[in-house]
Design an enzyme around this catalytic site. Sequence first.
Site, PDB file in Angstrom:
ATOM      1  CB  SER A 119      -0.958   0.054   1.452  1.00 51.69           C
ATOM      2  OG  SER A 119      -1.274  -1.212   1.561  1.00 51.69           O
ATOM      3  CG  HIS A 140      -2.194  -0.513  -3.898  1.00 49.27           C
ATOM      4  ND1 HIS A 140      -2.653   0.555  -3.558  1.00 49.27           N
ATOM      5  CD2 HIS A 140      -2.326  -1.252  -2.724  1.00 49.27           C
ATOM      6  CE1 HIS A 140      -3.202   0.555  -2.340  1.00 49.27           C
ATOM      7  NE2 HIS A 140      -2.986  -0.568  -1.735  1.00 49.27           N
ATOM      8  CD  GLU A 152      -3.169   3.297  -6.331  1.00 52.40           C
ATOM      9  OE1 GLU A 152      -3.487   4.624  -6.163  1.00 52.40           O
ATOM     10  OE2 GLU A 152      -2.566   2.829  -5.579  1.00 52.40           O
ATOM     11  CG  ASN A 190      -3.414   3.983   0.425  1.00 48.09           C
ATOM     12  OD1 ASN A 190      -4.567   4.058   0.682  1.00 48.09           O
ATOM     13  ND2 ASN A 190      -2.857   2.749   0.645  1.00 48.09           N
TER      14      ASN A 190
END
Length: 294
Positions: A119, A140, A152, A190
Amino acid sequence: MEIKQVGVLGCGLMGHGIAQVAAQAGYDVVVREVDQGKLDKGLGKIEKQLGRAVEKGRMEQNEADAVRGRIKGTLDYSDLADSDLVIEAITEDLDMKLEMWREVDSVVKPEAVFATNTSSLPVIDQAAVTSRPESFLGLHYFNPAQVMKLVEVVRGITTSDEAFAVGTDFAKSIGKLGIPTRDSAGFIVNRLLVPYMLDAIRAYEEGVGSVDEIDAAMKAGAAHPMGPLQLSDFVGLDTLGSICDVMFDEFRERRFARPPTLRKMLAAGWYGQKSGMGFYDWSGDEPVPNPQLS
Ligand code: CAA
């Protein structure tokens, strides 16, 4: 490069979903866990999800059986030897990941592409301990991997065009929207989502609202499917703590700093939904705000 077999490292919160989605797209999957108990738990979750899909008429029973049949669980790294793509989804701890990649790199065929579902940890740090940093990228996923549309696709500084194309094509082949991102801690989602969740915790600390008021406000006022504190429990407070530490170390910005409440909750062993207690008590049918935090 044609992908037939996908290796998945870890069958936990993310790994079981990553394995299931790949098998649903027709890939043969080998998923590796550290012990039989964890492996059985993860495979059990997949069977439960497939059962639900059949119940809801989203999948025929024979299709669900075929998906389950394509997933092989193992405790042995060497069972990943013939994988064309290996995706890691183990604990968000760099040392553990590096140790794992050294093992995997020594047994998996040299032409295979490696991907991390990290992450926040830089992709290059993991790529650099393998003998194939050019064949290493980030993929991701988002929780629940079976439902969330995004993957991602992270290009590390050593990732070759070929390996990046493998990742992009793979994301498309499993029905996901692959968005390319650079290898910057937290990538796109994130970088935005983590400060938001941390700010919700600070808002709670400052008495702006109670746990359920903050969550209800963001659901009703911003049309989010979950409020930020419930989402923190859902992501896992331990995972959130690890991600924000990595991002704080990388950027040295207060918005990524671990709020005291999060530190205390982790010390109490409250990891969110996975441990049964977090901002909510998850032990009943519906989550209720943790009475200790009111
Ligand atoms: N596995 C498979 N399917 C699941 C699932 C799971 N774990 N959880 C829910 N679903 C499915 C349900 O079966 C249901 O499917 P149908 O509509 O076909 O029946 C559908 O999702 C909706 O589920 P529910 O009706 O039970 O509940 P809901 O409408 O509240 O949706 C949710 C649940 C999809 C989780 C929704 O609340 C949501 O989108 N929450 C936000 C999730 C989010 O933001 N995730 C990203 C977290 S950040 C991250 O993962 C990155 C990181 O690095 C930290």
